[in-house]
Design a protein around this motif. Structure first.
Motif, PDB file in Angstrom:
ATOM      1  N   GLY A 271      -5.596  32.087  21.418  1.00 15.17           N
ATOM      2  CA  GLY A 271      -6.697  31.149  21.586  1.00 15.17           C
ATOM      3  C   GLY A 271      -7.634  31.584  22.701  1.00 15.17           C
TER       4      GLY A 271
ATOM      5  N   TYR B 195     -12.024  27.646  14.013  1.00 14.74           N
ATOM      6  CA  TYR B 195     -11.040  28.353  13.192  1.00 14.74           C
ATOM      7  C   TYR B 195     -10.509  27.407  12.124  1.00 14.74           C
ATOM      8  CZ  TYR B 195      -7.949  26.008  16.529  1.00 14.74           C
ATOM      9  OH  TYR B 195      -7.324  25.073  17.317  1.00 14.74           O
TER      10      TYR B 195
ATOM     11  N   LYS C 127      -3.286  25.721  33.568  1.00 14.21           N
ATOM     12  CA  LYS C 127      -4.022  24.464  33.753  1.00 14.21           C
ATOM     13  C   LYS C 127      -3.448  23.784  34.983  1.00 14.21           C
ATOM     14  CE  LYS C 127      -5.723  22.772  29.288  1.00 14.21           C
ATOM     15  NZ  LYS C 127      -5.603  21.684  28.313  1.00 14.21           N
TER      16      LYS C 127
ATOM     17  N   HIS D  40       1.090  25.450  20.390  1.00 18.00           N
ATOM     18  CA  HIS D  40       0.085  25.333  19.334  1.00 18.00           C
ATOM     19  C   HIS D  40       0.540  26.096  18.082  1.00 18.00           C
ATOM     20  CE1 HIS D  40      -2.988  23.648  22.043  1.00 18.00           C
ATOM     21  NE2 HIS D  40      -2.660  24.570  22.930  1.00 18.00           N
TER      22      HIS D  40
ATOM     23  N   PRO E  45      -7.761  30.529  25.656  1.00 20.64           N
ATOM     24  CA  PRO E  45      -7.126  30.760  26.962  1.00 20.64           C
ATOM     25  C   PRO E  45      -6.768  32.230  27.208  1.00 20.64           C
ATOM     26  CG  PRO E  45      -6.268  28.752  25.990  1.00 20.64           C
ATOM     27  CD  PRO E  45      -7.118  29.402  24.937  1.00 20.64           C
TER      28      PRO E  45
ATOM     29  N   ARG F  88      -6.984  31.973  13.689  1.00 24.46           N
ATOM     30  CA  ARG F  88      -7.249  31.998  15.130  1.00 24.46           C
ATOM     31  C   ARG F  88      -7.421  33.434  15.628  1.00 24.46           C
ATOM     32  NH1 ARG F  88      -5.816  28.548  19.031  1.00 24.46           N
ATOM     33  NH2 ARG F  88      -5.052  26.442  18.636  1.00 24.46           N
TER      34      ARG F  88
ATOM     35  N   HIS G 112       0.714  23.710  30.959  1.00 22.57           N
ATOM     36  CA  HIS G 112       0.437  25.073  30.471  1.00 22.57           C
ATOM     37  C   HIS G 112       0.842  26.121  31.515  1.00 22.57           C
ATOM     38  CE1 HIS G 112      -2.036  23.097  27.388  1.00 22.57           C
ATOM     39  NE2 HIS G 112      -2.310  24.264  26.835  1.00 22.57           N
TER      40      HIS G 112
ATOM     41  N   ARG H 149     -10.729  34.874  14.427  1.00 22.54           N
ATOM     42  CA  ARG H 149     -11.803  34.157  15.126  1.00 22.54           C
ATOM     43  C   ARG H 149     -11.901  34.647  16.569  1.00 22.54           C
ATOM     44  NH1 ARG H 149     -10.171  29.904  19.221  1.00 22.54           N
ATOM     45  NH2 ARG H 149     -11.839  28.384  19.237  1.00 22.54           N
TER      46      ARG H 149
HETATM   47  P1  AMP Z   1      -8.865  27.131  21.302  1.00 21.45           P
HETATM   48  O1  AMP Z   1      -7.722  26.429  20.638  1.00 21.45           O
HETATM   49  O2  AMP Z   1      -8.738  28.609  21.177  1.00 21.45           O
HETATM   50  O3  AMP Z   1     -10.205  26.642  20.867  1.00 21.45           O
HETATM   51  O4  AMP Z   1      -8.762  26.822  22.860  1.00 21.45           O
HETATM   52  C1  AMP Z   1      -8.520  25.513  23.295  1.00 21.45           C
HETATM   53  C2  AMP Z   1      -7.275  25.489  24.168  1.00 21.45           C
HETATM   54  O5  AMP Z   1      -7.664  25.909  25.454  1.00 21.45           O
HETATM   55  C3  AMP Z   1      -6.663  24.118  24.335  1.00 21.45           C
HETATM   56  O6  AMP Z   1      -5.436  24.082  23.655  1.00 21.45           O
HETATM   57  C4  AMP Z   1      -6.426  23.940  25.792  1.00 21.45           C
HETATM   58  O7  AMP Z   1      -5.047  23.929  26.091  1.00 21.45           O
HETATM   59  C5  AMP Z   1      -7.037  25.142  26.448  1.00 21.45           C
HETATM   60  N1  AMP Z   1      -8.083  24.727  27.418  1.00 21.45           N
HETATM   61  C6  AMP Z   1      -9.153  23.973  27.161  1.00 21.45           C
HETATM   62  N2  AMP Z   1      -9.908  23.806  28.272  1.00 21.45           N
HETATM   63  C7  AMP Z   1      -9.263  24.466  29.253  1.00 21.45           C
HETATM   64  C8  AMP Z   1      -9.528  24.660  30.641  1.00 21.45           C
HETATM   65  N3  AMP Z   1     -10.604  24.147  31.226  1.00 21.45           N
HETATM   66  N4  AMP Z   1      -8.667  25.391  31.347  1.00 21.45           N
HETATM   67  C9  AMP Z   1      -7.597  25.920  30.749  1.00 21.45           C
HETATM   68  N5  AMP Z   1      -7.285  25.783  29.442  1.00 21.45           N
HETATM   69  C10 AMP Z   1      -8.114  25.052  28.712  1.00 21.45           C
END
Ligand code: AMP
Ligand code: FE
Ligand code: FE
Ligand code: ZN
Length: 283
Positions: free
Chosen positions: A133, A168, A254, A40, A135, A100, A250, A103
């Motif tokens: 992020g 963000y 994941k 990302h 995660p 990010r 990931h 945020r």
């Molecule tokens: P963010 O970009 O900080 O809003 O977080 C979203 C990111 O979290 C995405 O890029 C996904 O790869 C990851 N993500 C979303 N849902 C899940 C999930 N259930 N388990 C693990 N990672 C996730």
């Protein structure tokens, strides 16, 4: 390199759990012929992934998953083979990463009112200078024993409806497309049908993105719904867009496994022929 082609993976430079070198080793173990590293909003894993791929027979496609915002929706755009030193891309991704970071700090501040979680707990889960992020916040919640795993965190405390969430900064998909193309890159919409046929980004917008140089649609992805894929195929045919497939691996973060969805060699050939900002690394 013959062998399965997986064009969407993450390392610890963003929210994957493996270093770029570990990610490459996992790709070799999985028997892939080609893997794209698409963290990302960052290219920080490129050089380490190339070094790790040397003499393995694996081809690495340098890439990134660019964050964009379309109204309230977060739209991810895969970018391949662009110039990592392009000034606009560098400035814009730095701005996104910084947004990010702050945020995430504010989300953690709000969570900290209700749970035993601090900003230091989250920093302990991330790489210095990496793309932060939810995660990483999830990993901190797991480490604190507050949830069982990342998925549980996303379904509860980190859900956008939880009251702790905020968005963000990110450019629009049109700005993102233009920026990638201007840097010699190849833009492909990532998992565009996560919410089904009727939530696929509007055809009018797709047409506008195609005019700006949108090159492909990531159709074979576990988060695209089946009826959404049907719609995406219609759009790919109508606008002559390349169809890609990938795992969105990931690491442990994941359940997605390397090579669970793949891209046809002809599609990769078109992408490689179109990209002029950097070259595949043939290991
Ligand atoms: P963010 O970009 O900080 O809003 O977080 C979203 C990111 O979290 C995405 O890029 C996904 O790869 C990851 N993500 C979303 N849902 C899940 C999930 N259930 N388990 C693990 N990672 C996730
Ligand atoms: Fe991710
Ligand atoms: Fe994504
Ligand atoms: Zn991804």
């Amino acid at each position: 390199m013959p062998g399965p082609i997986d064009l969407h993976t993450h390392s610890s430079v963003s929210d994957g759990t493996q270093t770029p070198a570990q990610l490459i080793a996992a790709a070799v173990d999985a028997g892939l012929g080609t893997v794209a590293i698409t963290d990302h909003d960052s290219t920080a894993g490129w050089s380490q992934s190339f070094t790790a791929a040397s003499d393995t027979g694996l081809t690495v496609i340098p890439g990134m998953e660019l964050s964009t915002n379309y109204g309230p929706a977060s739209v991810h755009m895969l970018a391949y083979l662009f110039d990592p030193d392009d000034a606009r891309i560098r400035a814009e991704t730095a701005r996104i990463r910084d947004g990010r970071l702050h945020r995430a700090e504010r989300i953690v501040e709000r969570i900290g009112v209700d749970y035993d979680l601090t900003w230091d707990d989250v920093l302990a889960q991330s790489v210095d200078g990496g793309t932060l992020g939810r995660p990483h916040i999830a990993d901190a919640l797991v480490a604190k024993g507050l949830v069982t795993d990342r998925s549980a965190a996303f379904e509860s405390i980190l859900h956008w409806k939880s009251g702790y969430y905020e968005k963000y900064y990110a450019p629009s998909p049109l700005e993102g497309t233009r920026m990638i193309v201007a840097a010699g890159g190849v833009p492909v919409l990532a998992h565009p049908a996560t919410h089904g046929r009727y939530r696929v980004i509007d055809e009018r917008v797709i047409a506008e993105l195609v005019d700006a140089g949108l090159f492909g649609l990531e159709i074979h992805h576990r988060d695209n719904t089946e009826d959404g894929k049907v719609r995406l195929y219609e759009l790919a045919a109508k606008y002559d867009l390349v169809v890609t497939g990938s795992s969105d691996y990931h690491g442990e973060g994941k359940p997605n496994v390397l090579g669970e969805n793949t891209t046809e060699p002809e599609a990769l050939e078109r992408i490689v022929a179109a990209g002029t900002g950097s070259r595949p690394f043939v290991g």
